[in-house]
Design an enzyme around this catalytic site. Structure first.
Site, PDB file in Angstrom:
ATOM      1  N   LYS A   1       3.309 -15.353   1.926  1.00 57.32           N
ATOM      2  CA  LYS A   1       3.452 -16.050   0.645  1.00 57.32           C
ATOM      3  C   LYS A   1       4.943 -16.329   0.485  1.00 57.32           C
ATOM      4  O   LYS A   1       5.589 -15.932  -0.494  1.00 57.32           O
ATOM      5  CB  LYS A   1       2.882 -15.179  -0.489  1.00 57.32           C
ATOM      6  CG  LYS A   1       2.778 -15.867  -1.839  1.00 57.32           C
ATOM      7  CD  LYS A   1       1.683 -16.929  -1.924  1.00 57.32           C
ATOM      8  CE  LYS A   1       1.754 -17.654  -3.258  1.00 57.32           C
ATOM      9  NZ  LYS A   1       0.775 -18.771  -3.354  1.00 57.32           N
TER      10      LYS A   1
ATOM     11  N   ASP B   1     -12.063  -9.317   4.679  1.00 59.66           N
ATOM     12  CA  ASP B   1     -13.367  -9.303   4.002  1.00 59.66           C
ATOM     13  C   ASP B   1     -13.944 -10.707   3.946  1.00 59.66           C
ATOM     14  O   ASP B   1     -15.143 -10.913   4.167  1.00 59.66           O
ATOM     15  CB  ASP B   1     -13.232  -8.762   2.561  1.00 59.66           C
ATOM     16  CG  ASP B   1     -13.551  -7.264   2.471  1.00 59.66           C
ATOM     17  OD1 ASP B   1     -13.301  -6.553   3.477  1.00 59.66           O
ATOM     18  OD2 ASP B   1     -14.031  -6.810   1.416  1.00 59.66           O
TER      19      ASP B   1
ATOM     20  N   ASP C   1      -6.199  -7.173   4.157  1.00 62.59           N
ATOM     21  CA  ASP C   1      -7.355  -6.516   3.530  1.00 62.59           C
ATOM     22  C   ASP C   1      -8.282  -7.570   2.951  1.00 62.59           C
ATOM     23  O   ASP C   1      -9.490  -7.570   3.190  1.00 62.59           O
ATOM     24  CB  ASP C   1      -6.860  -5.571   2.425  1.00 62.59           C
ATOM     25  CG  ASP C   1      -8.004  -4.876   1.712  1.00 62.59           C
ATOM     26  OD1 ASP C   1      -8.922  -4.400   2.398  1.00 62.59           O
ATOM     27  OD2 ASP C   1      -7.971  -4.815   0.458  1.00 62.59           O
TER      28      ASP C   1
ATOM     29  N   ASP D   1      -2.988 -18.080   0.030  1.00 58.88           N
ATOM     30  CA  ASP D   1      -4.024 -18.747  -0.773  1.00 58.88           C
ATOM     31  C   ASP D   1      -4.689 -19.857   0.039  1.00 58.88           C
ATOM     32  O   ASP D   1      -5.915 -20.001   0.064  1.00 58.88           O
ATOM     33  CB  ASP D   1      -3.452 -19.272  -2.107  1.00 58.88           C
ATOM     34  CG  ASP D   1      -2.166 -20.074  -1.944  1.00 58.88           C
ATOM     35  OD1 ASP D   1      -1.574 -20.074  -0.848  1.00 58.88           O
ATOM     36  OD2 ASP D   1      -1.746 -20.714  -2.943  1.00 58.88           O
TER      37      ASP D   1
ATOM     38  N   TYR E   1       0.822  -1.215   0.000  1.00 59.56           N
ATOM     39  CA  TYR E   1       0.000   0.000   0.000  1.00 59.56           C
ATOM     40  C   TYR E   1       0.859   1.269   0.000  1.00 59.56           C
ATOM     41  O   TYR E   1       0.428   2.311  -0.475  1.00 59.56           O
ATOM     42  CB  TYR E   1      -0.909   0.040   1.235  1.00 59.56           C
ATOM     43  CG  TYR E   1      -2.238  -0.668   1.089  1.00 59.56           C
ATOM     44  CD1 TYR E   1      -2.301  -1.981   0.663  1.00 59.56           C
ATOM     45  CD2 TYR E   1      -3.424  -0.013   1.396  1.00 59.56           C
ATOM     46  CE1 TYR E   1      -3.520  -2.636   0.552  1.00 59.56           C
ATOM     47  CE2 TYR E   1      -4.645  -0.659   1.294  1.00 59.56           C
ATOM     48  CZ  TYR E   1      -4.684  -1.966   0.872  1.00 59.56           C
ATOM     49  OH  TYR E   1      -5.896  -2.603   0.776  1.00 59.56           O
TER      50      TYR E   1
HETATM   51  C1  IPM Z   1     -10.348  -1.435   4.233  1.00 56.19           C
HETATM   52  C2  IPM Z   1     -10.633  -0.805   2.902  1.00 56.19           C
HETATM   53  C3  IPM Z   1      -9.502   0.170   2.573  1.00 56.19           C
HETATM   54  C4  IPM Z   1      -8.228  -0.636   2.467  1.00 56.19           C
HETATM   55  C5  IPM Z   1      -9.741   1.014   1.308  1.00 56.19           C
HETATM   56  C6  IPM Z   1     -11.030   1.782   1.373  1.00 56.19           C
HETATM   57  C7  IPM Z   1      -8.583   1.934   1.043  1.00 56.19           C
HETATM   58  O1  IPM Z   1     -10.808  -1.778   1.938  1.00 56.19           O
HETATM   59  O2  IPM Z   1     -10.239  -0.701   5.242  1.00 56.19           O
HETATM   60  O3  IPM Z   1     -10.222  -2.660   4.281  1.00 56.19           O
HETATM   61  O4  IPM Z   1      -7.928  -1.215   1.417  1.00 56.19           O
HETATM   62  O5  IPM Z   1      -7.485  -0.684   3.454  1.00 56.19           O
HETATM   63 MG    MG Z   2     -10.811  -3.776   2.682  1.00 54.20          MG
END
Ligand code: IPM
Ligand code: MG
Length: 359
Positions: free
Chosen positions: A192, A252, A248, A224, A142
């Site tokens: 990884k 999710d 990240d 993975d 990032y």
């Molecule tokens: C998160 C989001 C952010 C990230 C985006 C909005 C920049 O997806 O907080 O997980 O990638 O960190």
């Molecule tokens: Mg995210």
């Protein structure tokens, strides 16, 4: 009894709607426990772009740094998607994380028994899931340099750099070990290392640090495989520690185990001021309809109390109230079963407040 200055960034989309419920909750907690919370609003993301042309105005940075903790809603939306990269709402969020030195992002994924049927996975797979993802937040791909897009025509190329120093790995790994010590003492480091040099160093440093934590059972997993294991057998995990982009993605995935991304809070800590936000985004598709689930924002306020201000009893009260509304079968649209009544954002906020004394 304390006096606390809390900065508030509502942001874009459903950010203001859900964050307002979190503020109401903090006000109520303040009254019950005799704390004096003052709230100070600042702009970031799309709202800041519209007002000032900058996704993270200096005034916001200064105001937040002058507070005890930051309560954050969500940012971004289609309106700003075509802006140049450094002027996008997301650039403001990334800079804010970095400015605050909030290098450790804690993302709990807990499957409440009451919600076990809301997951898209089978109840017998997700029941009992209680994972803490510790994601590195201010480094890795990032932020790595060099980055950019250069060249012409078909030779044009885009590039980013995934880089971690020993010091960066060590400090996030330490948060992972410390977190594991307070829980079930199992830590899975995700990398990884079969392909990436940066991951090889990551693994080396994590193993080195593990000598200081003989009680923690450390394991390693390729990213993975970790993605697969999360949906195959999530209860095998206690604490996961990983880099920025892997965290990240995995957080999710972990969120869907719980039935809805609208349930998950996060804490970004490590710097002088903690930063607390739901992990869901600004959800432009449901903005303004009053149907967004405020529980992730409310749970983020709970994390603010615990990790930002060290108020554990207050945080426990919030978590108990969230469990109580779920136990009573109350649902917003994102987690309602077909045919079940869905509460509005405000009604869900009311329901949590009503249960603060309930136990
Ligand atoms: C998160 C989001 C952010 C990230 C985006 C909005 C920049 O997806 O907080 O997980 O990638 O960190
Ligand atoms: Mg995210």
């Amino acid at each position: 009894m304390g006096v606390y200055r809390i900065s508030v960034i509502h942001g874009d989309g459903i950010g203001p709607e859900v964050n307002q419920q979190a503020v109401r909750l903090l006000v109520a907690i303040g009254e019950r426990f005799g704390h004096q919370f003052s709230f100070h609003e600042y702009l970031a993301g799309g709202a800041a772009i519209d007002a000032t042309g900058n996704p993270l105005p200096d005034e916001t940075i200064a105001g937040v740094k002058d507070s005890d903790a930051l309560l954050f809603g969500a940012i971004g939306g289609p309106k700003w998607e075509s802006m140049p990269h450094h002027l996008k709402p997301e650039a403001g969020l990334l800079r804010l994380r970095s400015e605050l030195g909030a290098f450790a992002n804690l993302r709990p994924a807990v499957v409440y028994d009451e919600l076990v049927d809301a997951s898209t996975l089978k109840p017998e797979v997700v029941r009992g899931t209680d994972i803490m993802v510790v994601r590195e937040l201010t480094g890795g791909i990032y932020f790595g340099q060099p980055r950019g897009i250069e060249g012409e025509g078909s030779e044009r190329r885009g590039f980013n750099t995934m880089v971690y120093s020993v010091a960066e790995i060590e400090r996030i790994a330490r948060v992972g070990f410390e977190t594991a010590m307070k829980r079930d003492k199992r830590l899975c480091s995700v990398d990884k290392a079969n392909v990436l040099d940066v991951s090889q160093l990551w693994r080396e440093v994590v193993i080195g640090l593990s000598k200081e934590y003989p009680e923690v059972r450390l394991s390693h997993m390729y990213v993975d495989n970790a993605a697969m294991q999360l949906v195959r057998n999530p209860t095998q995990f206690d604490v996961i520690v990983t880099g920025n982009i892997f965290g990240d993605i995995l957080s999710d995935a972990a969120s869907m185990l719980t039935g809805s991304i609208g349930m998950l809070a996060s804490a970004s800590i490590g710097g002088p001021i903690g930063f607390f936000e739901p992990i869901h985004g600004s959800a432009p598709d449901i903005t303004g309809k009053g149907i967004a689930n405020p529980l992730a924002a409310i749970a983020s306020a709970g994390m603010l109390l615990r990790y930002g201000l060290g108020l554990n009893e207050e945080a426990d009260t919030v978590e108990t109230a969230i469990r109580a509304v779920l136990g009573d079968g109350l649902r917003t649209a994102d987690m309602a079963a077909p045919g079940q009544t869905a509460l509005s954002t405000v009604a869900m906020g009311d329901a949590v407040l009503a249960r603060l004394d309930g136990k």
